[in-house]
Design a protein around this motif. Structure first.
Motif, PDB file in Angstrom:
ATOM      1  N   PRO A 160       8.781  75.943 -43.332  1.00  0.00           N
ATOM      2  CA  PRO A 160       9.102  77.339 -43.034  1.00  0.00           C
ATOM      3  C   PRO A 160       8.752  78.267 -44.189  1.00  0.00           C
ATOM      4  O   PRO A 160       8.427  77.818 -45.294  1.00  0.00           O
ATOM      5  CB  PRO A 160      10.620  77.297 -42.824  1.00  0.00           C
ATOM      6  CG  PRO A 160      11.067  76.210 -43.761  1.00  0.00           C
ATOM      7  CD  PRO A 160       9.967  75.184 -43.745  1.00  0.00           C
ATOM      8  N   LEU A 209      13.359  82.247 -42.797  1.00  0.00           N
ATOM      9  CA  LEU A 209      13.634  80.930 -42.219  1.00  0.00           C
ATOM     10  C   LEU A 209      13.754  79.876 -43.325  1.00  0.00           C
ATOM     11  O   LEU A 209      14.611  78.981 -43.246  1.00  0.00           O
ATOM     12  CB  LEU A 209      12.539  80.549 -41.228  1.00  0.00           C
ATOM     13  CG  LEU A 209      12.750  79.232 -40.474  1.00  0.00           C
ATOM     14  CD1 LEU A 209      14.073  79.240 -39.711  1.00  0.00           C
ATOM     15  CD2 LEU A 209      11.580  78.966 -39.526  1.00  0.00           C
ATOM     16  N   LYS A 240      13.717  81.273 -33.423  1.00  0.00           N
ATOM     17  CA  LYS A 240      13.066  80.676 -34.591  1.00  0.00           C
ATOM     18  C   LYS A 240      14.084  79.974 -35.483  1.00  0.00           C
ATOM     19  O   LYS A 240      13.782  78.958 -36.116  1.00  0.00           O
ATOM     20  CB  LYS A 240      12.321  81.761 -35.371  1.00  0.00           C
ATOM     21  CG  LYS A 240      11.488  81.234 -36.524  1.00  0.00           C
ATOM     22  CD  LYS A 240      10.546  82.294 -37.080  1.00  0.00           C
ATOM     23  CE  LYS A 240      11.292  83.472 -37.673  1.00  0.00           C
ATOM     24  NZ  LYS A 240      10.376  84.409 -38.374  1.00  0.00           N
ATOM     25  N   HIS A 263       9.691  82.238 -30.018  1.00  0.00           N
ATOM     26  CA  HIS A 263       9.361  81.314 -31.107  1.00  0.00           C
ATOM     27  C   HIS A 263       9.752  79.882 -30.762  1.00  0.00           C
ATOM     28  O   HIS A 263       9.957  79.063 -31.642  1.00  0.00           O
ATOM     29  CB  HIS A 263      10.062  81.744 -32.394  1.00  0.00           C
ATOM     30  CG  HIS A 263       9.614  83.075 -32.902  1.00  0.00           C
ATOM     31  ND1 HIS A 263       8.413  83.263 -33.539  1.00  0.00           N
ATOM     32  CD2 HIS A 263      10.202  84.293 -32.835  1.00  0.00           C
ATOM     33  CE1 HIS A 263       8.282  84.542 -33.867  1.00  0.00           C
ATOM     34  NE2 HIS A 263       9.353  85.187 -33.446  1.00  0.00           N
ATOM     35  N   ASP A 283      10.016  76.075 -30.119  1.00  0.00           N
ATOM     36  CA  ASP A 283       9.292  74.842 -30.419  1.00  0.00           C
ATOM     37  C   ASP A 283      10.162  73.690 -29.929  1.00  0.00           C
ATOM     38  O   ASP A 283      11.295  73.902 -29.481  1.00  0.00           O
ATOM     39  CB  ASP A 283       8.937  74.724 -31.903  1.00  0.00           C
ATOM     40  CG  ASP A 283      10.165  74.581 -32.793  1.00  0.00           C
ATOM     41  OD1 ASP A 283      11.140  73.909 -32.405  1.00  0.00           O
ATOM     42  OD2 ASP A 283      10.150  75.142 -33.907  1.00  0.00           O
ATOM     43  N   CYS A 287      13.802  73.165 -30.837  1.00  0.00           N
ATOM     44  CA  CYS A 287      14.825  73.934 -30.113  1.00  0.00           C
ATOM     45  C   CYS A 287      15.390  73.067 -28.995  1.00  0.00           C
ATOM     46  O   CYS A 287      16.611  72.964 -28.811  1.00  0.00           O
ATOM     47  CB  CYS A 287      14.222  75.209 -29.528  1.00  0.00           C
ATOM     48  SG  CYS A 287      13.690  76.429 -30.743  1.00  0.00           S
TER      49      CYS A 287
END
Length: 256
Positions: free
Chosen positions: A38, A42, A67, A109, A111, A114
């Protein structure tokens, strides 16, 4: 989540990694979830998490929407696993975490971490209310579906493999191999295959511990011996951050 009320992590386990330190060990810390290195805000959230400031990790992560979702849920899980001593508080936090995951994971965001961390929060919450009750409420299918989605797109996601191994093992442990297989598609062989794959990809402290737990849940004749070997392997590792330090300490406790 009232993070201002959270207790601090025991200083015996906290670390003082800098941003540069974290970037240097990131690939080792995240070999099991394939997360990209990151940057910016983040990175700050992840730094707080890896140094054991779980409340700060949640505060920073929540400000970043989807995110920041993986770090938020991981911080909640770490806090409820190792810091929070009140079962009802842990249950409530895990419930909030998986609901937050469902609400937030559709963001721009998105991915697959998540999806994965939301499944983990569901799994941890299920353990607080009992696996049997959770299965009746449909959590089993939801968890399995999310983990299968992760592995469909990221077959080398070691933590998803170990989480799916736990799914199969916990179902079989609670309802038996026959009912578990017919109703929930849970199989001992599949659980062990996912364990082997996870450890081949990333034998991290937590993966070793969870693999040991899988063997205990499945109750094979050599389960205790195999689990002890895995806990011992985890206990002998050198931690790279606070979470690994806590995991390793837990592994040592299983050998006492």
């Amino acid at each position: 989540m009232k993070i201002n009320e959270w207790h601090p992590t025991d200083p015996a386990f906290t670390t003082t990694l800098t941003k540069t330190d974290l970037k240097n060990v990131w690939k080792h810390l995240h070999a099991a979830d394939l997360a990209a290195v990151p940057s910016g805000d983040l990175l700050d959230a992840w730094l707080a998490y890896h140094n054991g400031d779980f409340a700060e990790a949640v505060r920073l992560g929540r400000s970043l929407g989807s995110k920041g979702l993986p770090v938020v849920i991981r911080a909640v899980v770490a806090y409820t696993d190792y810091v929070c001593e009140d079962d009802k508080t842990s249950e409530r936090l895990l419930h909030l975490a998986y609901e937050y995951g469902i609400e937030t994971s559709e963001g721009a965001h998105f991915d697959y971490n998540c999806e994965f961390t939301t499944a983990v929060a569901m799994g941890r919450y299920s353990q607080t209310i009992s696996i049997t009750k959770a299965l009746h409420q449909g959590f089993g299918g939801k968890i399995k579906k999310r983990l299968a989605t992760v592995l469909e797109h990221q077959p080398d996601h070691a933590e998803a493999h170990i989480a799916l191994a736990l799914y199969h093992a916990e179902v079989i442990n609670k309802v038996g191999a026959t009912l578990g297989g017919i109703t929930y598609g849970a199989k001992s062989k599949t659980a062990l295959e996912h364990c082997e794959k996870a450890l081949a990809l990333a034998a991290t402290p937590i993966n070793l511990i969870e693999a040991g737990n899988v063997h205990i849940l499945l109750k094979a004749k050599d389960a205790v011996s195999r689990a002890t070997q895995l806990y011992q392997q985890a206990a002998e590792m050198e931690p790279l951050d606070t979470v690994q330090a806590l995991d390793i300490d837990f592994a040592k406790s299983q050998l006492d």
